[in-house]
Motif scaffolding. Sequence first.
Motif, PDB file in Angstrom:
ATOM      1  N   ALA A  48      41.273  48.829  25.866  1.00  0.00           N
ATOM      2  CA  ALA A  48      40.905  48.292  27.108  1.00  0.00           C
ATOM      3  C   ALA A  48      41.444  49.494  28.155  1.00  0.00           C
ATOM      4  CB  ALA A  48      41.619  46.999  27.720  1.00  0.00           C
ATOM      5  N   SER A  49      42.440  50.224  27.769  1.00  0.00           N
ATOM      6  CA  SER A  49      42.883  51.224  28.941  1.00  0.00           C
ATOM      7  C   SER A  49      42.264  52.771  28.779  1.00  0.00           C
ATOM      8  CB  SER A  49      44.421  51.707  28.469  1.00  0.00           C
ATOM      9  OG  SER A  49      45.159  50.364  28.825  1.00  0.00           O
ATOM     10  N   ALA A  50      41.799  52.901  27.508  1.00  0.00           N
ATOM     11  CA  ALA A  50      41.065  54.304  27.357  1.00  0.00           C
ATOM     12  C   ALA A  50      39.485  54.059  27.225  1.00  0.00           C
ATOM     13  CB  ALA A  50      41.413  54.699  25.857  1.00  0.00           C
ATOM     14  N   TYR A  51      38.883  52.957  27.308  1.00  0.00           N
ATOM     15  CA  TYR A  51      37.538  52.830  26.821  1.00  0.00           C
ATOM     16  C   TYR A  51      36.829  51.956  28.027  1.00  0.00           C
ATOM     17  CZ  TYR A  51      37.989  55.238  22.489  1.00  0.00           C
ATOM     18  OH  TYR A  51      38.213  56.111  21.467  1.00  0.00           O
ATOM     19  N   LEU A  52      37.545  50.711  28.357  1.00  0.00           N
ATOM     20  CA  LEU A  52      36.880  49.978  29.214  1.00  0.00           C
ATOM     21  C   LEU A  52      37.436  49.973  30.527  1.00  0.00           C
ATOM     22  CD1 LEU A  52      37.311  46.446  27.279  1.00  0.00           C
ATOM     23  CD2 LEU A  52      35.258  47.919  27.116  1.00  0.00           C
ATOM     24  N   GLY A  53      38.730  50.272  30.895  1.00  0.00           N
ATOM     25  CA  GLY A  53      39.007  50.612  32.024  1.00  0.00           C
ATOM     26  C   GLY A  53      39.504  49.524  33.140  1.00  0.00           C
ATOM     27  N   TRP A  54      40.355  49.599  33.915  1.00  0.00           N
ATOM     28  CA  TRP A  54      40.835  48.413  34.757  1.00  0.00           C
ATOM     29  C   TRP A  54      40.325  48.409  35.958  1.00  0.00           C
ATOM     30  CZ3 TRP A  54      43.733  44.953  31.894  1.00  0.00           C
ATOM     31  CH2 TRP A  54      44.399  45.152  30.729  1.00  0.00           C
ATOM     32  N   ASP A  55      39.592  47.195  36.451  1.00  0.00           N
ATOM     33  CA  ASP A  55      39.133  47.244  37.872  1.00  0.00           C
ATOM     34  C   ASP A  55      40.108  46.809  38.793  1.00  0.00           C
ATOM     35  OD1 ASP A  55      36.698  47.854  37.055  1.00  0.00           O
ATOM     36  OD2 ASP A  55      35.973  45.881  36.540  1.00  0.00           O
ATOM     37  N   ILE A  56      40.556  47.703  39.856  1.00  0.00           N
ATOM     38  CA  ILE A  56      41.812  47.728  40.775  1.00  0.00           C
ATOM     39  C   ILE A  56      40.835  47.402  42.201  1.00  0.00           C
ATOM     40  CG2 ILE A  56      43.677  48.486  41.941  1.00  0.00           C
ATOM     41  CD1 ILE A  56      43.927  48.062  39.039  1.00  0.00           C
ATOM     42  N   GLY A  57      41.137  46.417  42.892  1.00  0.00           N
ATOM     43  CA  GLY A  57      40.354  46.172  44.074  1.00  0.00           C
ATOM     44  C   GLY A  57      39.251  45.037  43.883  1.00  0.00           C
ATOM     45  N   GLU A  63      37.524  49.855  41.942  1.00  0.00           N
ATOM     46  CA  GLU A  63      37.919  51.255  41.372  1.00  0.00           C
ATOM     47  C   GLU A  63      38.188  50.914  39.977  1.00  0.00           C
ATOM     48  OE1 GLU A  63      40.213  55.349  41.555  1.00  0.00           O
ATOM     49  OE2 GLU A  63      40.572  53.892  43.085  1.00  0.00           O
ATOM     50  N   THR A  64      37.501  51.322  38.953  1.00  0.00           N
ATOM     51  CA  THR A  64      37.877  51.173  37.588  1.00  0.00           C
ATOM     52  C   THR A  64      38.822  52.463  37.089  1.00  0.00           C
ATOM     53  OG1 THR A  64      35.817  50.549  37.142  1.00  0.00           O
ATOM     54  CG2 THR A  64      36.925  51.431  35.147  1.00  0.00           C
ATOM     55  N   ILE A  65      39.841  52.116  36.720  1.00  0.00           N
ATOM     56  CA  ILE A  65      40.943  53.167  36.229  1.00  0.00           C
ATOM     57  C   ILE A  65      41.141  53.227  34.620  1.00  0.00           C
ATOM     58  CG2 ILE A  65      43.444  53.888  36.305  1.00  0.00           C
ATOM     59  CD1 ILE A  65      43.474  52.938  39.061  1.00  0.00           C
ATOM     60  N   LYS A  66      40.957  54.224  34.155  1.00  0.00           N
ATOM     61  CA  LYS A  66      41.359  54.561  32.646  1.00  0.00           C
ATOM     62  C   LYS A  66      42.200  55.546  32.355  1.00  0.00           C
ATOM     63  CE  LYS A  66      36.340  53.695  31.442  1.00  0.00           C
ATOM     64  NZ  LYS A  66      35.062  54.346  30.658  1.00  0.00           N
ATOM     65  N   LEU A  67      42.918  55.570  31.367  1.00  0.00           N
ATOM     66  CA  LEU A  67      43.916  56.078  30.885  1.00  0.00           C
ATOM     67  C   LEU A  67      43.405  57.509  29.925  1.00  0.00           C
ATOM     68  CD1 LEU A  67      47.249  53.934  30.259  1.00  0.00           C
ATOM     69  CD2 LEU A  67      46.407  55.010  32.379  1.00  0.00           C
ATOM     70  N   THR A  68      44.189  58.502  29.915  1.00  0.00           N
ATOM     71  CA  THR A  68      43.784  59.451  28.898  1.00  0.00           C
ATOM     72  C   THR A  68      44.114  58.918  27.471  1.00  0.00           C
ATOM     73  OG1 THR A  68      45.892  60.572  28.956  1.00  0.00           O
ATOM     74  CG2 THR A  68      44.291  61.318  30.331  1.00  0.00           C
ATOM     75  N   MET A 123      48.048  36.872  19.951  1.00  0.00           N
ATOM     76  CA  MET A 123      46.501  36.586  19.842  1.00  0.00           C
ATOM     77  C   MET A 123      46.114  36.680  21.157  1.00  0.00           C
ATOM     78  SD  MET A 123      45.846  36.264  16.658  1.00  0.00           S
ATOM     79  CE  MET A 123      44.197  35.423  16.248  1.00  0.00           C
ATOM     80  N   ALA A 124      46.721  36.300  22.145  1.00  0.00           N
ATOM     81  CA  ALA A 124      46.180  36.619  23.597  1.00  0.00           C
ATOM     82  C   ALA A 124      45.756  37.942  23.952  1.00  0.00           C
ATOM     83  CB  ALA A 124      47.031  35.959  24.782  1.00  0.00           C
ATOM     84  N   GLY A 125      46.197  38.760  23.294  1.00  0.00           N
ATOM     85  CA  GLY A 125      45.803  39.926  23.458  1.00  0.00           C
ATOM     86  C   GLY A 125      44.290  40.274  23.284  1.00  0.00           C
ATOM     87  N   PHE A 126      43.604  39.235  22.663  1.00  0.00           N
ATOM     88  CA  PHE A 126      42.072  39.442  22.650  1.00  0.00           C
ATOM     89  C   PHE A 126      41.418  39.453  23.978  1.00  0.00           C
ATOM     90  CE2 PHE A 126      42.397  38.338  18.181  1.00  0.00           C
ATOM     91  CZ  PHE A 126      41.864  39.643  17.522  1.00  0.00           C
ATOM     92  N   SER A 127      42.107  38.787  24.860  1.00  0.00           N
ATOM     93  CA  SER A 127      41.612  38.622  26.187  1.00  0.00           C
ATOM     94  C   SER A 127      41.460  39.982  27.128  1.00  0.00           C
ATOM     95  CB  SER A 127      42.709  37.638  27.212  1.00  0.00           C
ATOM     96  OG  SER A 127      43.817  38.358  27.127  1.00  0.00           O
ATOM     97  N   ALA A 128      41.930  41.153  26.349  1.00  0.00           N
ATOM     98  CA  ALA A 128      41.738  42.423  26.986  1.00  0.00           C
ATOM     99  C   ALA A 128      40.335  42.927  26.760  1.00  0.00           C
ATOM    100  CB  ALA A 128      42.578  43.310  26.544  1.00  0.00           C
ATOM    101  N   PHE A 129      39.473  42.091  25.843  1.00  0.00           N
ATOM    102  CA  PHE A 129      38.039  42.703  25.984  1.00  0.00           C
ATOM    103  C   PHE A 129      37.402  42.400  27.174  1.00  0.00           C
ATOM    104  CE2 PHE A 129      37.721  41.875  21.397  1.00  0.00           C
ATOM    105  CZ  PHE A 129      37.299  43.265  20.856  1.00  0.00           C
ATOM    106  N   TYR A 130      37.906  41.770  28.206  1.00  0.00           N
ATOM    107  CA  TYR A 130      37.314  41.486  29.603  1.00  0.00           C
ATOM    108  C   TYR A 130      38.536  42.042  30.489  1.00  0.00           C
ATOM    109  CZ  TYR A 130      35.223  39.599  33.829  1.00  0.00           C
ATOM    110  OH  TYR A 130      34.588  39.377  34.718  1.00  0.00           O
TER     111      TYR A 130
END
Length: 201
Positions: A48-57, A63-68, A123-130
Motif C-alpha cells: 500500500a505504501s510503495a504502490y497504491l499510496g495513501w490519500d491525504i485530504g 493528495e496521494t502519498i507514496k513511500l520510496t 488478517m485485518a491487514g488485507f484492508s490495506a488493499f483499499y
Amino acid sequence: MILNHLWGIYRSPKQEWQNIDKQKESYFYALSHILVVSIIPAGMAYYASAYLGWDIGAGVTAETIKLTHASAMSMAVAMYAGLIFGVCALAALIYEMAKAFDAKTSFTQSLDIAAYTATPLFMAGFSAFYPELWFIMMGVLAGLTYSVYLLYTGVPIMLHIPEEKGFIFSSSVVTCGLVLMVILMAASVILWSYGLGPQHM
C-alpha cells in the motif's frame, strides 16, 4: 500443517480452542503460525505504501502519498519484527499471569493463546488493499473485536479454569496488550525522531 486452525477459529471458535488444547502442538508450530500470519499486515503495509499510496485530504485537495521502495521495505521489516515481538511478549505475560490465577500451563500453550488470538487482527491487514484511513480503521476495529472475543473464549479452555476466572484473566491480558501496543507505538516515534522515519517519493 501450518495455519490448519485458521478457518476453525472463525467457524466454531470454542470447538477449535478445544482442538488446539487436545493436540498439544509444539512451540515451533505456534511460532511458525505467527511467522506466517505476521507477513500479511507487514506485506500489505509495504504494498500500500510503495504502490497504491495513501490519500491525504478530501475532495480536490486530496493528495496521494507514496513511500520510496527502500523506505517502505524497511518499515515493513520493522513492522514484521515488532508484531512477532509483541505476540511473544504477550505470550510471556500470559504465562506469568497464569501463575497468579493458579492455572497450570506451559509457555507453548501461552504462545498458542497469543498467536491465535492475534490472528484476526493480523488478517485485518488485507484492508490495506483499499488504503483509505476510514476503511482500514474499520477493518482493524473488526479484527480487534474478534481477537478480544477469541481471547475471552479461549482462555478458560486453554488454561482449564472456570469462565468467571477466565473473564478476569482475559481482561487483565487485554489491558497488558494495550500497554504493549502503546510501547510499540512510542518506540516507533522515538525511532522516527532519530531520522529513521519514512521517505516520500
